[in-house]
Design a protein around this motif. Structure first.
Motif, PDB file in Angstrom:
ATOM      1  N   GLY A 185     -33.071 -10.625 -65.756  1.00  0.00           N
ATOM      2  CA  GLY A 185     -34.386 -10.927 -66.673  1.00  0.00           C
ATOM      3  C   GLY A 185     -34.472 -12.409 -66.779  1.00  0.00           C
ATOM      4  N   SER A 186     -33.301 -13.069 -67.343  1.00  0.00           N
ATOM      5  CA  SER A 186     -33.430 -14.511 -67.779  1.00  0.00           C
ATOM      6  C   SER A 186     -33.459 -15.220 -66.411  1.00  0.00           C
ATOM      7  N   MET A 187     -33.168 -14.756 -65.280  1.00  0.00           N
ATOM      8  CA  MET A 187     -33.263 -15.474 -64.111  1.00  0.00           C
ATOM      9  C   MET A 187     -34.726 -15.376 -63.593  1.00  0.00           C
ATOM     10  N   LEU A 188     -35.324 -14.555 -63.688  1.00  0.00           N
ATOM     11  CA  LEU A 188     -36.865 -14.437 -63.314  1.00  0.00           C
ATOM     12  C   LEU A 188     -37.536 -15.356 -64.262  1.00  0.00           C
ATOM     13  N   LEU A 189     -37.463 -15.254 -65.584  1.00  0.00           N
ATOM     14  CA  LEU A 189     -37.954 -16.118 -66.185  1.00  0.00           C
ATOM     15  C   LEU A 189     -38.010 -17.512 -66.208  1.00  0.00           C
ATOM     16  N   ARG A 190     -36.893 -18.034 -65.434  1.00  0.00           N
ATOM     17  CA  ARG A 190     -36.558 -19.377 -65.018  1.00  0.00           C
ATOM     18  C   ARG A 190     -37.100 -19.727 -63.992  1.00  0.00           C
ATOM     19  N   LEU A 191     -37.811 -18.851 -63.122  1.00  0.00           N
ATOM     20  CA  LEU A 191     -38.333 -19.102 -61.696  1.00  0.00           C
ATOM     21  C   LEU A 191     -39.649 -19.517 -61.905  1.00  0.00           C
ATOM     22  N   ASP A 192     -39.969 -20.336 -61.006  1.00  0.00           N
ATOM     23  CA  ASP A 192     -41.566 -20.786 -60.762  1.00  0.00           C
ATOM     24  C   ASP A 192     -42.283 -20.146 -59.546  1.00  0.00           C
ATOM     25  N   PHE A 193     -43.260 -19.535 -59.706  1.00  0.00           N
ATOM     26  CA  PHE A 193     -43.905 -18.733 -58.752  1.00  0.00           C
ATOM     27  C   PHE A 193     -44.096 -19.759 -57.653  1.00  0.00           C
ATOM     28  N   ASN A 194     -44.559 -20.920 -57.865  1.00  0.00           N
ATOM     29  CA  ASN A 194     -45.204 -21.416 -56.801  1.00  0.00           C
ATOM     30  C   ASN A 194     -44.096 -22.284 -55.987  1.00  0.00           C
ATOM     31  N   THR A 195     -42.986 -22.824 -56.694  1.00  0.00           N
ATOM     32  CA  THR A 195     -42.008 -23.284 -55.961  1.00  0.00           C
ATOM     33  C   THR A 195     -40.688 -22.375 -55.568  1.00  0.00           C
ATOM     34  N   ASP A 196     -40.462 -21.281 -56.328  1.00  0.00           N
ATOM     35  CA  ASP A 196     -39.421 -20.416 -55.888  1.00  0.00           C
ATOM     36  C   ASP A 196     -39.874 -19.335 -55.360  1.00  0.00           C
ATOM     37  N   VAL A 197     -40.869 -18.465 -55.869  1.00  0.00           N
ATOM     38  CA  VAL A 197     -41.152 -16.978 -55.266  1.00  0.00           C
ATOM     39  C   VAL A 197     -42.022 -17.142 -54.116  1.00  0.00           C
ATOM     40  N   ALA A 198     -43.277 -18.028 -54.204  1.00  0.00           N
ATOM     41  CA  ALA A 198     -44.050 -18.160 -52.983  1.00  0.00           C
ATOM     42  C   ALA A 198     -43.531 -18.393 -51.617  1.00  0.00           C
ATOM     43  N   PRO A 199     -42.569 -19.626 -51.518  1.00  0.00           N
ATOM     44  CA  PRO A 199     -41.965 -19.773 -50.351  1.00  0.00           C
ATOM     45  C   PRO A 199     -41.194 -18.724 -49.716  1.00  0.00           C
ATOM     46  N   ARG A 200     -40.222 -17.829 -50.521  1.00  0.00           N
ATOM     47  CA  ARG A 200     -39.783 -16.861 -50.068  1.00  0.00           C
ATOM     48  C   ARG A 200     -40.550 -15.726 -49.580  1.00  0.00           C
ATOM     49  N   LEU A 201     -41.595 -15.525 -50.343  1.00  0.00           N
ATOM     50  CA  LEU A 201     -42.599 -14.576 -49.769  1.00  0.00           C
ATOM     51  C   LEU A 201     -43.291 -14.731 -48.443  1.00  0.00           C
ATOM     52  N   LEU A 202     -43.611 -16.034 -48.288  1.00  0.00           N
ATOM     53  CA  LEU A 202     -44.186 -16.580 -47.057  1.00  0.00           C
ATOM     54  C   LEU A 202     -43.082 -16.229 -45.856  1.00  0.00           C
ATOM     55  N   PHE A 203     -41.808 -16.667 -46.332  1.00  0.00           N
ATOM     56  CA  PHE A 203     -40.638 -16.613 -45.199  1.00  0.00           C
ATOM     57  C   PHE A 203     -40.630 -15.026 -44.831  1.00  0.00           C
ATOM     58  N   LEU A 204     -40.771 -14.117 -45.720  1.00  0.00           N
ATOM     59  CA  LEU A 204     -40.630 -12.624 -45.434  1.00  0.00           C
ATOM     60  C   LEU A 204     -41.852 -12.253 -44.401  1.00  0.00           C
ATOM     61  N   LYS A 205     -43.037 -12.833 -44.928  1.00  0.00           N
ATOM     62  CA  LYS A 205     -44.143 -12.506 -44.093  1.00  0.00           C
ATOM     63  C   LYS A 205     -44.155 -13.020 -42.856  1.00  0.00           C
ATOM     64  N   GLY A 206     -43.388 -14.280 -42.582  1.00  0.00           N
ATOM     65  CA  GLY A 206     -43.512 -15.027 -41.541  1.00  0.00           C
ATOM     66  C   GLY A 206     -42.337 -14.290 -40.379  1.00  0.00           C
ATOM     67  N   ILE A 207     -41.598 -13.524 -40.871  1.00  0.00           N
ATOM     68  CA  ILE A 207     -40.731 -12.795 -39.906  1.00  0.00           C
ATOM     69  C   ILE A 207     -41.255 -11.535 -39.615  1.00  0.00           C
ATOM     70  N   GLY A 208     -42.232 -11.137 -40.221  1.00  0.00           N
ATOM     71  CA  GLY A 208     -42.979  -9.805 -39.841  1.00  0.00           C
ATOM     72  C   GLY A 208     -43.001  -8.674 -40.783  1.00  0.00           C
ATOM     73  N   VAL A 209     -42.549  -8.923 -42.108  1.00  0.00           N
ATOM     74  CA  VAL A 209     -42.422  -7.864 -43.255  1.00  0.00           C
ATOM     75  C   VAL A 209     -43.746  -7.816 -43.612  1.00  0.00           C
ATOM     76  N   GLU A 210     -43.990  -6.509 -43.837  1.00  0.00           N
ATOM     77  CA  GLU A 210     -45.311  -6.198 -44.552  1.00  0.00           C
ATOM     78  C   GLU A 210     -45.390  -6.694 -45.966  1.00  0.00           C
ATOM     79  N   ASP A 211     -46.669  -7.106 -46.457  1.00  0.00           N
ATOM     80  CA  ASP A 211     -47.029  -7.237 -47.785  1.00  0.00           C
ATOM     81  C   ASP A 211     -46.635  -6.141 -48.823  1.00  0.00           C
ATOM     82  N   SER A 212     -46.926  -4.904 -48.091  1.00  0.00           N
ATOM     83  CA  SER A 212     -46.605  -3.831 -49.121  1.00  0.00           C
ATOM     84  C   SER A 212     -45.154  -3.495 -49.451  1.00  0.00           C
TER      85      SER A 212
END
Length: 426
Positions: A185-212
């Motif tokens: 929980g404390s780790m997630l609160l320290r993360l910034d969505f634009n700089t930490d989360v969004a790039p990883r999601l774009l990476f997963l989408k780039g290798i073919g992982v479905e958004d769902s």
């Protein structure tokens, strides 16, 4: 001229003694003025004494200086006393407002304030009461700044205040599962969505992982959000170098969220382990891992134990184990007790030989109660025949895969109600 200056100084003295402390700044201003005048007068008197030689004028000038020093010293002491006070007062007169500052700082002119204006301002403030009803439009327009709770035992208290948590919820992440894990929980609160989360999601989408699948992946492996993009790309490149297709990599990551958290060395060791233990080709190894990617993530001890159970306890040969594992990879991670129990039912109760179990290995991955109920019902009807060399042979594959209604009509030649009534007898 000296007598006129003396009168001015007497006036300053009387002012110093008579005015209150709140008007000291006026007096000090006059004293400064008198000091300035005295210095000018001294110069004039000095000049007159030089040119005229008037000794009486010189004495008058000295007395004047002594008086000026005395009154100047008195004013300085009074100002020093005022400087020690911590609280500055304000005095409102009827026509003007005197704003006090530190005696050591320059005092500016007071700003005149109209009494009518003050009363109007107070009336306007009084119009807004905390108990006054406001319209819905005004209530909606009120903006309250979001404040993070200082401490909480649940992440739900932070969802409305944290952009990262709110967007993770929109992606389908189960925060109630993550908050049960230490420090997540404390780790997630320290993360910034634009700089930490969004790039990883774009990476997963780039290798073919479905958004769902994003919510499932982060729920089971939130630490993927802290992995560097370089490491993630390196591990994907390694899997592709082992001839895993892009579709296989995307499917493996979707079903085994921890896959990309392991180093290339660990992934290589796991692939080598299955190929050596099962003594199968690289193609079959890829096939097994692609269908059950958690083989690369979990512990190897249960796998080793199940292989020994199949060989020693169940009595399967090496080639039979290879066939079973290639057909049903879940046998490698199945519960040992369940695996032994269903084999005992098939081999010892139903009299199914090893080669038939090897031919239809999916029976080892079926629920024990399902196989037992159907076998007992067929035995009750006198149709429990599983030998391929005898008439009215019943395939093990159809025995475990067909739905209840089809099983009753095609294999048991009975109605579904009969089967349900039989289930109630035991």
């Amino acid at each position: 001229m000296g007598s006129s200056y003396a009168q001015v100084c007497l006036r300053c003295r009387s002012l110093l003694c008579s005015i209150p402390a709140a008007s000291t700044w006026k007096c000090s201003t006059q004293v400064r003025h008198c000091t300035t005048v005295s210095s000018t007068a001294s110069k004039i008197l000095d000049g007159s004494s030089v040119f005229t030689g008037n000794h009486r004028t010189t004495q008058t000038r000295q007395r004047w200086k002594q008086q000026m020093f005395y009154y100047s010293d008195l004013s300085a002491k009074h100002l020093a006393t005022e400087a020690k006070e911590d609280k500055f007062t304000e005095e409102l007169s009827r026509t003007d407002v005197v704003a006090y500052r530190s005696p050591l700082s320059p005092i500016r002119d007071a700003v005149p304030v109209n009494e009518n204006q003050i009363s109007l301002d107070l009336d306007s403030v009084a119009e807004f009461s905390a108990l006054e009803e406001i319209s819905d439009e005004e209530a909606i327009s009120i903006s309250v700044p979001a404040v993070m709770p200082p401490a909480s035992t649940s992440l739900r208290d932070y969802v409305d205040k944290s952009e990262t948590l709110s967007k993770l919820v929109q992606l389908g992440v189960n925060l109630w599962k993550l908050e049960q894990r230490p420090n997540v929980g404390s780790m997630l609160l320290r993360l910034d969505f634009n700089t930490d989360v969004a790039p990883r999601l774009l990476f997963l989408k780039g290798i073919g992982v479905e958004d769902s699948r994003f919510g499932y992946i982060i729920t089971h492996n939130p630490f993927i959000l802290t992995e560097s993009l370089e490491n993630l790309q390196t591990r994907v490149n390694y899997l592709k170098s082992k001839k895993f297709s892009s579709e296989n990599v995307a499917s493996m990551v979707s079903r085994a969220p921890y896959l990309l958290n392991f180093s290339v060395k660990r992934l290589d060791n796991r692939l080598g382990f299955y190929q050596q233990q099962l003594k199968i080709s690289a193609s079959n190894t890829r096939n097994i891992v692609a269908r059950l990617p958690r083989l690369l993530c979990g512990s190897l001890e249960p796998v080793k134990e199940n292989l020994k159970v199949c060989e020693i306890d169940l009595g399967f040969k090496e080639n039979e184990i290879q066939s079973i594992v290639i057909a049903v990879p879940k046998v490698l991670t199945a519960n040992k007790r369940k695996l032994t129990q269903i084999f005992d039912l098939l081999h010892n109760t139903m009299k199914v030989p090893h080669h038939l179990i090897t031919k239809f290995p999916q029976v080892l991955n079926t629920k024990y109660l399902r196989v037992r109920e159907r076998h007992l019902f067929l035995e009750y009807l006198g149709k429990a025949q599983y030998d391929t060399t005898l008439p009215n042979y019943i395939s093990l594959d159809r025995l475990v895969s067909l739905p209840d209604e089809t099983f009753c009509t095609e294999l048991a030649s009975a109605t579904l109600e009969d089967f349900y009534m039989f289930q109630k007898t035991f």
